[in-house]
Design an enzyme around this catalytic site. Structure first.
Site, mmCIF file in Angstrom:
data_model
loop_
_atom_site.group_PDB
_atom_site.id
_atom_site.type_symbol
_atom_site.label_atom_id
_atom_site.label_comp_id
_atom_site.label_asym_id
_atom_site.label_seq_id
_atom_site.Cartn_x
_atom_site.Cartn_y
_atom_site.Cartn_z
ATOM 1 C CG HIS A 199 -0.730 0.371 2.020
ATOM 2 N ND1 HIS A 199 -0.216 -0.874 2.961
ATOM 3 C CD2 HIS A 199 -0.101 1.409 3.775
ATOM 4 C CE1 HIS A 199 0.610 -0.739 4.527
ATOM 5 N NE2 HIS A 199 0.252 0.535 4.162
ATOM 6 C CB SER A 210 3.160 1.398 5.656
ATOM 7 O OG SER A 210 2.073 1.626 6.270
#
Lengths: 458, 118
Positions: free
Chosen positions: A282, A412
């Protein structure tokens, strides 16, 4: 006045006035004489302010509204006097935070857009040897908001304070009572300040004032903070990494991502060869399409961005956009240059469940609640910080792992690596079970083989 | 004849079990849902998602990236029959979600159950 630039230091140590919002800490300030009798103040060493405030190493603030008298009295010795108008009174020096370089030469106070107003104590003359340093306290006011449990606000007027720690405790004790807000029961209650618990900034910050990680001032309900989806599990056990250009941190990159609609994101990734890096799916596939551009910075700390590279090719697990499962949340970036030659790269590996459970791990990246990020389209507006947390895995599954190591948005794609060997075994995804577990995609034999097959690593 | 009855009963049983089973799963999911609250910073109707800030003061700060994207899905329930067009910057919303939170900054939840506008 000599034109040549001399590294000197100035400043007395006491914070004598000013509204305090946020926090402050002990920093070493060096000043360099520049043209026009101005002093570029270089904050070279953030000792404890890093926990709270966007006081970064190597940041330069330029004080433009001060009267600077620098006189060389003897060889290798410079007397520097910096005063602002109304030396004896409380006065704010408005200093551009993000664009300090731009206001050199400007007259008077200039606060640029996106700047933080920093309140510096009026200073007194200090006579120092060249290269000598002196500590002082810096308070910060403005929008660079503190995200730790501490929010300190109060008038600082005790001129007898002699250290930053003392000042910090004083602020806590004199500002007002604290209120603890329980997010679960939605109850507020006054809590008693124990000065011994706040003997130092570090200790107070590390422990969490109320032991539960949440405490607020009266008038600050703290309820907004309860909206935070519990990415921090229990007390915040993250620690800052400042040696970003040493192993194993140098190959860990700060990602500045722009999606197809020109929205900006911050993420993390890590080199696995000279020009390939792993990250989360992502981070390379945003919403419904691939990222438009990704700038990567290795060894980034503060506004010193280190080694820069741009994404050339992106790849991601094709099933992630549809499934959004942690196990599929891996992607890679092929860079347009070879930063690995300078920064090195991380080893990746896969192993058995038993081995995974036995080891201790570290997750390290660039959390968004630290530093200062802006939606401006250039990296020049970002001030970044690397943080890490360590611990055991709480769950080991076929495609992913879970852990209680604290992370925040911005991490992330961060490596989850064996704390002893530095071998990366997982890629951080985010929150798996709010308040209980974070998680990341496990590097499986299949993924490992795939990365070798595409030439991403050997 | 009796065989057909048995098959018929089996179909009914399976159907009932299926219905209750699905309901049970849904109940379980809702019980496992989490919530977050914040102030709407922007609404992207085309992408069907909103961006929230945890701190009200940052809603109008154009330089602040925001804290969390909330995808609005077909199955996402709104309070009082509203939809994404009912949401405006500055609104205070309570979001119930399942799934995970992708930790970019801003972060993004992966599955939105409901949005309540206060």
């Amino acid at each position: 006045m000599r034109k040549r630039k001399l590294a000197v230091v100035l400043l007395s140590g006491m914070l004598v006035g000013g509204m305090l919002r946020g926090t402050y800490g002990t920093i070493t300030v060096s000043a360099m004489e520049s043209e026009n009798h101005q002093i570029d103040v270089n904050l070279t060493e953030a000792v404890s302010a890093d926990v709270h405030a966007p006081v970064m190493e190597d940041e330069v603030y330029t004080i433009t509204d001060a009267t600077v008298v620098a006189e060389q009295t003897e060889e290798n010795r410079l007397n520097v006097t910096v005063t602002n108008e109304g030396f004896a009174t409380i006065k704010e020096w408005s200093i551009s935070y993000e664009a300090a370089y731009d206001i050199i030469g400007a007259e008077g106070v200039e606060v640029l857009d996106n700047s933080d107003v920093k309140t510096l104590a009026p200073t007194q003359a200090v006579s120092l040897e060249a290269g000598e340093s002196y500590e002082f306290c810096l308070s910060i006011a403005g929008t660079a908001e503190v995200t730790s449990p501490y929010r300190v606000s109060g008038v600082f007027d005790d001129q007898s304070l002699t250290s930053c720690d003392e000042a910090y405790v004083d602020a806590l004790l004199t500002s007002s009572d604290f209120v603890e807000y329980d997010c679960e029961t939605q109850e507020e209650r006054l809590i008693t300040v124990n000065p011994e618990d706040l003997a130092s900034v570090d200790e107070a910050t590390t422990r969490g004032y109320n032991g539960k990680g949440r405490s607020f001032l009266v008038g600050d309900t703290g309820k907004d903070d309860c909206a935070n989806p519990n990415m921090i599990i229990g007390s915040d056990n993250r620690t800052r990494v400042t040696a970003v250009k040493s192993s194993p941190y140098y190959p860990i990159g700060f990602l500045y991502i722009t999606d197809a609609k020109n929205n900006h994101y911050v993420g993390t990734g890590f080199l696995i060869s000279e020009n390939y890096m792993l990250t989360a799916a992502h981070c390379v596939y945003m919403d419904t399409s691939a990222a438009k551009s990704i700038q990567v910075f290795f060894g980034a700390n503060g506004t010193s961005y280190g080694v820069k590279a741009d994404a050339k090719t992106l790849g991601w697990c094709s099933s992630y956009p549809k499934t959004k499962s942690i196990a599929n949340d891996w992607g890679y970036i092929k860079l347009n240059s070879t930063p690995g030659k300078t920064c090195g790269w991380a080893s990746i590996g896969y192993t058995t469940d038993k081995n995974m459970k036995a080891a201790s791990y570290t997750v390290c990246g660039y959390p968004g609640d630290k530093g200062s990020y802006s939606s401006a389209s250039t990296m020049g507006h970002q001030s970044v910080q690397m943080w890490k947390a360590s611990g055991k895995l709480s769950g080991v599954y076929s495609g992913y792992v879970t852990y209680a190591m604290d992370t925040m948005g911005g991490q992330s794609g961060a490596p989850v690596y064996n704390s002893s060997t530095n071998t990366v075994y997982a890629i951080h995804h985010g929150v798996d079970d709010p308040g209980r577990a974070n998680g990341g995609a496990r590097i499986t034999k299949g993924l490992y083989t795939h990365l070798i097959d595409i030439g991403a690593c050997k | 004849m009796s065989k057909q009855i048995v098959i018929g009963i089996a179909i009914v049983v399976v159907a009932i079990a299926g219905v209750f089973g699905i309901r049970y799963v849904r109940d379980q999911r809702n019980q496992n849902a989490f919530s977050m609250e914040g102030y709407v910073k922007s609404v992207d109707v085309e992408s069907q998602r909103i961006l929230i800030c945890y701190d009200q003061e940052l809603v109008n700060d154009e330089t602040y990236m925001g804290d969390c994207y909330i995808p609005v899905e077909k199955k996402t329930k709104f309070s009082d029959g509203k939809d994404i067009t009912s949401i405006h910057p500055g609104d205070y919303v309570i979001v119930e979600y399942t799934g995970t939170i992708q930790e970019t900054f801003p972060s993004e939840i992966t599955e939105t159950v409901s949005i309540t506008i206060e």
